[in-house]
Write a protein that holds these residues in place. Structure first.
Motif, PDB file in Angstrom:
ATOM      1  N   ALA A  85      -4.312   9.956  -2.173  1.00 10.14           N
ATOM      2  CA  ALA A  85      -4.858  10.604  -0.444  1.00 10.14           C
ATOM      3  C   ALA A  85      -5.712  11.501  -0.772  1.00 10.14           C
ATOM      4  O   ALA A  85      -5.106  12.928   0.038  1.00 10.14           O
ATOM      5  CB  ALA A  85      -3.538  10.509   0.072  1.00 10.14           C
ATOM      6  N   GLN A 133      -6.179  13.290   3.243  1.00 16.68           N
ATOM      7  CA  GLN A 133      -4.900  13.661   3.924  1.00 16.68           C
ATOM      8  C   GLN A 133      -4.654  15.419   3.128  1.00 16.68           C
ATOM      9  O   GLN A 133      -4.791  15.805   3.856  1.00 16.68           O
ATOM     10  CB  GLN A 133      -4.285  12.285   3.325  1.00 16.68           C
ATOM     11  N   VAL A 188       7.371   3.763   0.106  1.00 16.61           N
ATOM     12  CA  VAL A 188       7.934   5.367   0.610  1.00 16.61           C
ATOM     13  C   VAL A 188       9.152   5.974   0.860  1.00 16.61           C
ATOM     14  O   VAL A 188      10.531   5.249   0.941  1.00 16.61           O
ATOM     15  CB  VAL A 188       6.998   6.272   1.318  1.00 16.61           C
ATOM     16  N   ASP A 212      -5.048   4.355   6.905  1.00 17.95           N
ATOM     17  CA  ASP A 212      -4.512   3.565   5.295  1.00 17.95           C
ATOM     18  C   ASP A 212      -3.478   1.931   5.069  1.00 17.95           C
ATOM     19  O   ASP A 212      -4.689   1.559   4.423  1.00 17.95           O
ATOM     20  CB  ASP A 212      -3.965   4.901   4.661  1.00 17.95           C
ATOM     21  N   ILE A 213      -2.842   2.267   5.795  1.00 16.27           N
ATOM     22  CA  ILE A 213      -1.905   0.775   5.474  1.00 16.27           C
ATOM     23  C   ILE A 213      -2.021   0.012   6.703  1.00 16.27           C
ATOM     24  O   ILE A 213      -2.521  -1.172   5.777  1.00 16.27           O
ATOM     25  CB  ILE A 213      -1.010   1.506   6.175  1.00 16.27           C
ATOM     26  N   MET A 260      -2.651   4.121  -3.010  1.00 19.45           N
ATOM     27  CA  MET A 260      -4.200   5.075  -3.100  1.00 19.45           C
ATOM     28  C   MET A 260      -4.096   7.037  -3.376  1.00 19.45           C
ATOM     29  O   MET A 260      -3.029   7.396  -3.068  1.00 19.45           O
ATOM     30  CB  MET A 260      -3.916   5.552  -1.580  1.00 19.45           C
ATOM     31  N   LEU A 312       0.293  -1.245  -0.438  1.00 15.65           N
ATOM     32  CA  LEU A 312      -0.673  -0.247   0.039  1.00 15.65           C
ATOM     33  C   LEU A 312       0.948   1.176  -0.002  1.00 15.65           C
ATOM     34  O   LEU A 312       1.960   0.773   0.710  1.00 15.65           O
ATOM     35  CB  LEU A 312      -0.753  -0.251   0.690  1.00 15.65           C
ATOM     36  N   THR A 313       0.599   2.205  -0.858  1.00 15.15           N
ATOM     37  CA  THR A 313       1.431   3.753  -1.153  1.00 15.15           C
ATOM     38  C   THR A 313       0.863   4.586  -1.999  1.00 15.15           C
ATOM     39  O   THR A 313      -0.468   4.292  -1.841  1.00 15.15           O
ATOM     40  CB  THR A 313       2.629   3.276  -1.782  1.00 15.15           C
ATOM     41  N   GLY A 314       0.535   6.071  -1.987  1.00 15.89           N
ATOM     42  CA  GLY A 314      -0.247   6.994  -2.006  1.00 15.89           C
ATOM     43  C   GLY A 314       0.472   8.189  -2.111  1.00 15.89           C
ATOM     44  O   GLY A 314       1.560   8.342  -1.690  1.00 15.89           O
ATOM     45  N   ASP A 315      -0.240   9.114  -2.379  1.00 12.28           N
ATOM     46  CA  ASP A 315      -0.042  10.602  -3.420  1.00 12.28           C
ATOM     47  C   ASP A 315      -1.497  11.250  -2.127  1.00 12.28           C
ATOM     48  O   ASP A 315      -2.302  10.937  -3.074  1.00 12.28           O
ATOM     49  CB  ASP A 315       0.480  10.537  -3.868  1.00 12.28           C
ATOM     50  N   ARG A 316      -0.636  12.502  -1.829  1.00 10.67           N
ATOM     51  CA  ARG A 316      -1.732  13.552  -2.092  1.00 10.67           C
ATOM     52  C   ARG A 316      -2.313  14.147  -3.355  1.00 10.67           C
ATOM     53  O   ARG A 316      -0.857  14.781  -3.713  1.00 10.67           O
ATOM     54  CB  ARG A 316      -1.144  14.662  -1.124  1.00 10.67           C
ATOM     55  N   TYR A 373      -2.876  13.616  11.106  1.00 14.44           N
ATOM     56  CA  TYR A 373      -3.022  13.029   9.362  1.00 14.44           C
ATOM     57  C   TYR A 373      -2.411  11.910  10.179  1.00 14.44           C
ATOM     58  O   TYR A 373      -2.364  10.180   9.255  1.00 14.44           O
ATOM     59  CB  TYR A 373      -2.918  13.680   8.593  1.00 14.44           C
ATOM     60  N   GLN A 408       8.413  10.006   5.124  1.00 17.55           N
ATOM     61  CA  GLN A 408       7.269   9.203   5.837  1.00 17.55           C
ATOM     62  C   GLN A 408       7.553   8.244   6.459  1.00 17.55           C
ATOM     63  O   GLN A 408       6.511   7.391   7.201  1.00 17.55           O
ATOM     64  CB  GLN A 408       6.640   8.274   4.349  1.00 17.55           C
ATOM     65  N   VAL A 418       5.953  -1.032   2.690  1.00 18.29           N
ATOM     66  CA  VAL A 418       4.485   0.115   2.294  1.00 18.29           C
ATOM     67  C   VAL A 418       6.118   1.242   1.949  1.00 18.29           C
ATOM     68  O   VAL A 418       6.957   1.541   2.342  1.00 18.29           O
ATOM     69  CB  VAL A 418       4.161   1.280   3.791  1.00 18.29           C
TER      70      VAL A 418
HETATM   71  N1  TRP Z   1       1.562  11.177   3.234  1.00 19.23           N
HETATM   72  C1  TRP Z   1       1.979  10.444   1.462  1.00 19.23           C
HETATM   73  C2  TRP Z   1       2.321  12.345   1.205  1.00 19.23           C
HETATM   74  O1  TRP Z   1       1.926  13.382   1.649  1.00 19.23           O
HETATM   75  C3  TRP Z   1       0.442  10.356   1.379  1.00 19.23           C
HETATM   76  C4  TRP Z   1       0.231   9.157   1.999  1.00 19.23           C
HETATM   77  C5  TRP Z   1      -1.748   8.894   2.677  1.00 19.23           C
HETATM   78  C6  TRP Z   1       0.728   8.106   2.063  1.00 19.23           C
HETATM   79  N2  TRP Z   1      -0.892   7.765   2.861  1.00 19.23           N
HETATM   80  C7  TRP Z   1      -0.890   6.714   2.741  1.00 19.23           C
HETATM   81  C8  TRP Z   1       1.103   7.701   1.737  1.00 19.23           C
HETATM   82  C9  TRP Z   1      -0.563   5.824   2.649  1.00 19.23           C
HETATM   83  C10 TRP Z   1       1.823   5.726   2.474  1.00 19.23           C
HETATM   84  C11 TRP Z   1       0.472   5.431   2.984  1.00 19.23           C
HETATM   85  O2  TRP Z   1       3.167  11.271   0.289  1.00 19.23           O
END
Ligand code: TRP
Length: 355
Positions: free
Chosen positions: A44, A47, A151, A140-141, A42, A6-10, A133, A155, A149
């Motif tokens: 996000a 967030q 990142v 999320d994770i 994700m 699981l990973t993601g971006d705002r 947050y 992070q 994860v």
């Molecule tokens: N905080 C991460 C960022 O600013 C984005 C993010 C939100 C994220 N939820 C996550 C990253 C869960 C990894 C896992 O880039």
């Protein structure tokens, strides 16, 4: 145990080369590796709203930009589930229960949040949602039962916080949540590509970014005006590599084959650097080479992006399907959490019975 990513971006704007080097490129490799049973990426948006409450329009627009960038670099919806955070209410329910396992002083010590609070000049007016947050990120994770994860270094505190919550939850309520591991970028340099002006970070407001969606002409302009070595005035002057953005970018992108293709005077980057250090090599030539290297990498992404841009409804459909699939998983986790806490009053931990 199966491995899950699981990973993601705002979503606060289009993605740039910094995102590409720091994470996107790696995600495609992880996707192709076949080592992971599931991969969740994700967007996000909830967030992103924690420090953009007054500008939901910007976040809304950026969702499609980010999704298009994902697809353009090669994330494949058949292998990678792309989801929109705000559409999965289970995440926020989990967040509420995790909030009881974290102290205010623990949140206050989070170095990334501290830096962000300073950068945003919040002073005494930090939104509660922003301050908390990291807890929502733990939701999320854990919701997707992520083992892994991937990142950037910024992070690390979020992963530490998540691991603490998992530990606490499992020791109070019994083994329920999966303990996630962080997967950092392979090389330190890749963790953060500097801006084209030499500033530490690419940032839209500084105008020092190269976006994945920039045209070839825009990229060339940015490269030709890149910060180099201010003391390298005449071609014959010896040049410095350290802090020279053109070389930092070459470090991140160049392969020996690029020399064979575009600049056979050298066989690798070390030879080019040695010549630059000695003197007798002008910035313009190096920049032209970097531009060709970047173009080789970016042209296929641009072409792919152009295809998707004519197919916005298909992108929305991919996000919808991905979000529904992700929600199913999050619902399973929430159910397990409620059972562990014995608050599933109308189900397994029926209020009328003993538990
Ligand atoms: N905080 C991460 C960022 O600013 C984005 C993010 C939100 C994220 N939820 C996550 C990253 C869960 C990894 C896992 O880039």
């Amino acid at each position: 145990m199966e491995k899950i990513i699981l990973t993601g971006d705002r979503p606060t704007g289009r993605l740039h080369l910094g995102h590409y080097v720091g994470s996107l490129r790696r995600r495609v490799i992880l996707q192709q590796s076949g080592d992971y049973a599931e991969i969740f990426i994700m967007i996000a948006d909830a967030q992103a709203l924690t420090d953009n409450a007054d500008n939901p329009g910007k976040i809304r627009e950026s969702i499609l930009e980010v999704a298009t960038d994902y697809l353009a670099v090669g994330l494949d919806p058949e292998k990678t589930t792309i989801l929109i955070q705000s559409q999965i209410p289970e995440l926020f329910e989990l967040t509420v229960y995790y909030m009881n396992l974290v102290t205010v002083s623990r949140l206050e010590r989070n170095p990334t949040v501290k830096t962000e609070i300073k950068a945003r000049a919040f002073d005494q007016s930090v939104p509660v949602g922003f301050f908390t947050y990291p807890i929502s990120q733990a939701a999320d994770i854990t919701a997707f039962q992520a083992t892994t994860v991937p990142v950037g270094e910024d992070q690390i505190p979020m992963l530490e916080q998540t691991r603490e919550i998992v530990h606490k939850f499992n020791s109070v309520y019994g083994q329920t949540l999966v303990m996630p591991d962080i997967l950092l970028p392979e090389k330190k340099l890749w963790a953060r590509l500097p801006g084209t002006d030499g500033k530490a970070k690419m940032s839209k407001s500084l105008g020092n970014c190269i976006f994945l969606s920039d045209s070839a002409v825009e990229v060339k302009e940015r490269v030709m005006s890149m910060y180099t070595d201010p003391d390298h005035i005449r071609v014959t002057d010896p040049g410095k590599i350290e802090g020279n953005v053109v070389f930092t970018y070459l470090d991140a992108f160049v392969e020996d084959s690029h020399f064979a293709d575009f600049w056979p005077d050298y066989s690798n980057l070390d030879e080019l650097k040695a010549h630059y250090r000695r003197g007798g090599l002008g910035d313009v030539k190096v920049k032209q080479f970097l531009n060709r290297v970047l173009d080789t990498e970016l042209e296929p992404i641009r072409a792919e992006r152009a295809k998707w841009e004519n197919n916005i409804n298909e992108i929305v459909e991919i996000l919808h399907i991905g979000t529904k699939k992700a929600q199913k998983k999050a619902a399973e986790t929430l159910q397990a959490v409620k059972e562990a806490m014995h608050i599933d009053y109308f189900g397994k931990s029926y209020l009328g019975g003993n538990c």
